[in-house]
Design an enzyme around this catalytic site. Structure first.
Site, PDB file in Angstrom:
ATOM      1  CE  LYS A 112      -3.987   1.791   2.693  1.00 18.23           C
ATOM      2  NZ  LYS A 112      -4.876   1.449   3.834  1.00 18.23           N
ATOM      3  CB  SER A 208      -8.161   3.239   3.178  1.00 15.21           C
ATOM      4  OG  SER A 208      -7.335   2.589   4.121  1.00 15.21           O
ATOM      5  CB  SER A 230      -8.575   0.217   5.768  1.00 20.68           C
ATOM      6  OG  SER A 230      -9.428   1.332   5.815  1.00 20.68           O
TER       7      SER A 230
END
Length: 575
Positions: A112, A208, A230
């Site tokens: 990420k 997210s 998330s």
């Protein structure tokens, strides 16, 4: 422009191989036939490399080819590692010399874009950090490299882990001012409804973190982060298995924060086998001196979770079903409207799952009451104490919600900025808000920044007592009077939540969850899609949640269920 840059980098890297098509014979391997990376797990990839059927370099070429083919459709990538082939070749040379670092040696993994890397930008999906390379790497980045993983790319994410735009115009999942929207491979179309026709996907990608590239086989697995849903939400929405670890099991050093009390990184993969392998690589053998929370849990022997992948892990296990709110609608105390519950498709899926659990020898305790969910006093009820997360919950209007996240964002984000030294693009949360306010034409205020606003108005000294009280209440509602109370009363191994619905109550005390994909169900929306749109089915999973540091037992339960059900369906748009 960001998407064009990704495709250009992919093409440049592929052209450096001499050919930019799938199945090219790599001169560094003696492979007799093309090797497919589609839906191929980490153990199979390792076996193929060990047998000389493929090299790490060729795996990278195959994955990059898939990115080149499908990236424009699903938009999973924010940055491709321009040196990924060189890194794969170096690991191939190590293998040829007899050195194999472990089960991730030569395996392409994505991370990420809030996880710091010095050889690729770390942006958090925000325009203010476009192209920024921090002065140090995250601990998890270092551990992945030490384990021999090839960091192929960084994934799209909701800007600053979805702590930018809240009510009245909440930022959709996987939107950021730097890269725009990501799309779900299970239905990579835009939402056609008038109220939400702003470019967002018809089928949400969730959370997210992003599971887009993993489910599309752009890489073997990826690392996400979670504060409250998330990892679990995008895993559910993109048909993945994942582990949201106990807060503190994995170091948070070098990861852009929301709040240290709840933040953690964790693995996302197509199978729990792959997720367990990645989890072991992410955990330090000893506590990280840069993150004191890493003393919370003991790492398993050799940081190896695979012994807990037990086919009979459900036999005799006691699984609790928290019906109220999570399965069935309830009216919280002091309110007049029902909340929660499952739609018909979700309820049918969970009924099916319970039958599988019973068949595998699990003892189902149904229903299980979470005291904090059933408490008749609104002041002591979990459902009436949400996260303060929008413009209407600023100072003076936040007495009925927890300020832990908005307090933590100012405290921990500003502290993180200080670790960057003079290279930091902005020096404070206030400067970031000003940067965004001056660039609305570039998408910085597409959904406003109400969450940044209510965080920045916090006074860290004057509001500390309130934060500490809310933190204590969160721990009680989620832990002592929530999950822990139910586990203890019924002697449970875990609670079973539909999809990712238990993410928030587990996140507050920092408890772990293992999510398993469980096929596809009808995609129902309100207001509904136009009749001509014909929404495609959505992935659906279920979650095993326990108390702190119980990841080994949760993996036993999740793996046993995964093997008994085997319901994951690959996305049709990226064959």
């Amino acid at each position: 422009m960001r998407r064009v840059a990704v495709v250009v980098v992919v093409l440049a890297v592929l052209l450096s191989t001499g050919c930019a098509r799938s199945g090219v014979t790599d001169p560094a391997t003696t492979a007799a036939r093309p090797f497919s990376v589609v839906e191929t797990g980490i153990p199979e990839l390792q076996r193929a490399m060990a047998e000389g059927r493929v090299t790490s370099r060729q795996l990278v070429v195959e994955y990059l080819t898939r990115i080149g083919l499908y990236e424009d459709q699903v938009k999973a990538v924010i940055t491709v590692n321009p040196k990924v082939l060189e890194e794969a070749e170096a690991l191939d040379r190590e293998r040829a010399a007899g050195r194999v670092r472990g089960p991730l040696h030569g395996i392409p993994i994505a991370i990420k874009d809030n996880i710091q890397t010095t050889d690729m930008p770390t942006t958090g999906g925000t325009l203010a950090f476009d192209g920024y390379r921090p002065p140090y790497e995250a601990t998890v980045t270092r551990l992945l490299r030490e384990a021999g993983a090839v960091l192929i790319a960084k994934t799209v994410m909701t800007e600053l882990a979805n702590w930018v735009g809240g009510a009245p115009t909440p930022m959709p999942a996987n939107y950021g001012s730097l890269a725009g929207f990501g799309f779900n491979p299970y239905d990579p179309r835009r939402d056609p409804r008038e109220a939400t026709n702003d470019g967002r996907p018809a089928l949400a990608t969730g959370g997210s973190s992003s599971g887009i590239g993993t489910t599309a086989s752009f890489w073997a697995a990826n690392v996400g982060t979670e504060t409250s849903g998330s990892i679990l939400s995008p895993a559910n929405q993109t048909g993945l298995a994942a582990v949201k670890p106990t807060v503190g099991r994995i170091s948070r050093y070098g990861i852009i924060p929301i709040v240290a009390d709840q933040d953690t990184a964790g693995p996302m993969a197509r199978t729990l086998t792959d997720a367990a392998i990645l989890l072991g690589a992410l955990e330090s053998a000893v506590p990280d001196p840069n993150d004191p929370a890493t003393r919370r849990c003991q790492a398993p022997a050799n940081r190896d979770y695979t012994p807990h992948l037990k086919r009979d892990g459900l036999k005799g296990a006691r699984i609790g079903i928290p019906r109220a709110f999570f399965y069935d609608k309830v009216t919280p105390p002091g309110e007049t409207t029902e909340r929660g519950g499952l739609n018909d498709g979700q309820a049918a899926a969970m009924a099916d799952a319970l039958e599988i659990l019973r068949r595998e020898g699990a003892i189902i305790v149904d229903p299980v009451v979470l005291p904090s969910v059933a408490d008749p006093d609104p002041a002591n009820n979990y459902l009436t104490f949400p996260i303060c997360a929008g413009a209407s919950q600023g100072k003076g209007a936040d007495d009925k919600c927890t300020i832990v996240l908005k307090y933590g964002m100012k405290r921990d984000f500003n502290a993180w900025l200080r670790t960057l030294g003079p290279s930091a693009p902005v020096k404070t949360l206030t400067e970031l808000r000003s940067f965004n306010s001056l660039r609305p034409a570039r998408g910085t205020l597409k959904y406003g920044q109400s969450r940044l606003d209510i965080s920045d108005e916090i006074d860290l000294e004057a509001d500390r007592a309130r934060y500490e009280a809310d933190r204590a209440k969160d721990l009680a509602l989620g832990g002592a009077r929530g999950i822990d109370a139910a586990l203890k009363e019924h002697r449970l191994d875990a609670l079973l939540f539909p999809s990712w619905s238990g993410a928030d109550i587990a996140a507050r005390p920092g408890y772990p969850t293992v999510i398993v994909p469980f096929g596809l169900i009808a995609h129902v929306q309100a207001p509904p899609f136009p009749d001509a749109f014909q929404a495609r089915p959505t992935p659906f999973g279920l979650s095993f949640t326990g108390t702190a540091c119980t990841e080994p037992r949760l993996l036993e339960l999740g793996y046993s269920f995964e093997q008994a059900s085997k319901r994951r369906v690959p996305p049709p748009s990226t064959p």
